[in-house]
Design an enzyme around this catalytic site. Structure first.
Site, short mmCIF file in Angstrom:
data_model
loop_
_atom_site.label_atom_id
_atom_site.label_comp_id
_atom_site.label_asym_id
_atom_site.label_seq_id
_atom_site.Cartn_x
_atom_site.Cartn_y
_atom_site.Cartn_z
N HIS A 78 0.81 -1.21 0.00
CA HIS A 78 0.00 0.00 0.00
C HIS A 78 0.85 1.27 0.00
O HIS A 78 0.33 2.36 -0.23
CB HIS A 78 -0.93 0.01 1.21
CG HIS A 78 -1.92 -1.11 1.22
ND1 HIS A 78 -2.83 -1.30 0.21
CD2 HIS A 78 -2.12 -2.12 2.09
CE1 HIS A 78 -3.57 -2.36 0.48
NE2 HIS A 78 -3.15 -2.89 1.61
N ARG A 115 6.96 -5.36 3.28
CA ARG A 115 5.64 -5.94 3.01
C ARG A 115 5.48 -5.99 1.50
O ARG A 115 5.57 -4.98 0.81
CB ARG A 115 4.50 -5.15 3.62
CG ARG A 115 3.17 -5.79 3.15
CD ARG A 115 1.98 -5.46 3.98
NE ARG A 115 1.61 -4.06 3.93
CZ ARG A 115 0.51 -3.60 4.53
NH1 ARG A 115 -0.28 -4.41 5.21
NH2 ARG A 115 0.22 -2.31 4.48
N GLU A 120 -5.70 -11.97 7.42
CA GLU A 120 -6.58 -10.81 7.31
C GLU A 120 -7.87 -11.10 6.56
O GLU A 120 -8.48 -10.17 6.03
CB GLU A 120 -5.84 -9.59 6.73
CG GLU A 120 -4.99 -9.84 5.51
CD GLU A 120 -4.18 -8.61 5.05
OE1 GLU A 120 -4.32 -7.51 5.63
OE2 GLU A 120 -3.41 -8.75 4.11
N ASP A 133 -8.30 -5.13 6.94
CA ASP A 133 -8.80 -6.12 5.98
C ASP A 133 -9.58 -7.22 6.68
O ASP A 133 -10.56 -7.73 6.13
CB ASP A 133 -7.63 -6.72 5.18
CG ASP A 133 -7.28 -5.85 3.98
OD1 ASP A 133 -8.19 -5.43 3.26
OD2 ASP A 133 -6.08 -5.59 3.78
C1 3PY Z 1 -4.75 -4.22 7.45
O1 3PY Z 1 -5.17 -3.69 8.50
O2 3PY Z 1 -5.48 -4.81 6.64
C2 3PY Z 1 -3.35 -4.13 7.15
O3 3PY Z 1 -2.92 -4.69 6.17
C3 3PY Z 1 -2.50 -3.33 8.06
O4 3PY Z 1 -1.50 -2.70 7.38
MG MG Z 2 -4.35 -5.47 4.87
#
Ligand code: 3PY
Ligand code: MG
Length: 253
Positions: free
Chosen positions: A45, A70, A149, A175
């Site tokens: 991101h 990441r 997530e 997420d």
């Molecule tokens: C999320 O909260 O989905 C993340 O990937 C945190 O960076």
């Molecule tokens: Mg995320």
């Protein structure tokens, strides 16, 4: 600079990192002078491309601090590239299945655990080892971290945790909320019990649990729930909050 990091994280020692989205190495150089333990350069991101990762890993190393990356979703060969560039570990988003976890391991661990290809351009000097020494130690010195997530990832959690070479898991609360609420909210009440569940299952598997914490309060709450690897806020957020606090202190609003 990396030798003691991964073993300590794997043991569950408290590690306070942060997400970096601003791809200028001067940002990392400045942040590396703070008490933060490491940086997670965000190719998912954040604005980091490969050249920015190369420069920012070096900027962090200048201050004796390690950098993680990441990866984008479906990381593939980029995972081993950033390890070659000297990243101490990778955080892989959306690891939802055992196949996803095995794919992450295949690119980040040398045989017999995975299929990482040899060519650790900057990883060797940063490790302080020579080639054979690095080959012998790399799987131990680098961390493969699977992001949990989605509901599907929760359903497969024990199996993901059991994949050899997955060092730890990392919850993305936003997420996870989007997934658990069917796209309704970033702040679902179902996230808190899921956080407890992930921490407990990781502990049972002998692996560490990490999480993104949007604030220091969220971080201390997660630490109390059993989390040890914390991405504490983000580079831009630190700047914005410090700037607003300073302006408010002067102007009173
Ligand atoms: C999320 O909260 O989905 C993340 O990937 C945190 O960076
Ligand atoms: Mg995320």
């Amino acid at each position: 600079v990396h030798a003691d990091i991964a073993p300590a994280v794997r043991r569950g020692a408290l590690h306070l990192s942060t997400f970096c989205q601003l791809p200028d190495p001067n940002v990392i150089e400045a942040l590396a002078k703070t008490k933060l333990d490491s940086f997670i350069l965000d190719m998912q991101h954040g604005m980091f491309d490969e050249a920015a990762v190369v420069a920012s890993v070096a900027a962090a190393a200048l201050e004796g601090k390690p950098a993680f990356v990441r990866l984008p979703v479906d990381c593939g060969g980029l995972a081993s590239r950033v390890l070659d560039f000297g990243a101490v570990g990778v955080v892989c988003p959306m690891v939802n299945t055992v196949a996803d976890a095995e794919r992450l391991v295949s690119y980040t661990k040398f045989p017999p655990v995975g299929f990482r290809s040899w060519g650790p351009r900057r990883a060797i000097p940063l490790s302080g080892l020579n080639g054979p020494g690095y080959l012998a130690k790399a799987n131990e010195l680098n961390l493969a971290i699977a992001m949990i997530e989605t509901r599907q990832a929760l359903d497969n959690l024990d199996a993901i945790l059991a994949v050899p070479g997955i060092d730890g898991v990392f919850v993305g609360p936003s997420d996870l909320s989007v997934s658990l609420s069917g796209g309704e909210t970033l702040d679902s009440a179902d996230v808190a019990p899921a956080l407890d569940h992930v921490a407990a299952r990781a502990k049972a598997a002998g692996k560490f649990a990490g999480v993104f914490a949007i604030s220091s309060g969220y971080a201390t709450d997660c630490i109390a729930r059993g989390y040890s690897f914390i991405a504490l806020m983000q580079d831009a957020l630190f700047m914005q909050q410090a700037a607003d606090a300073a302006v408010t202190a002067v102007r009173g609003k």
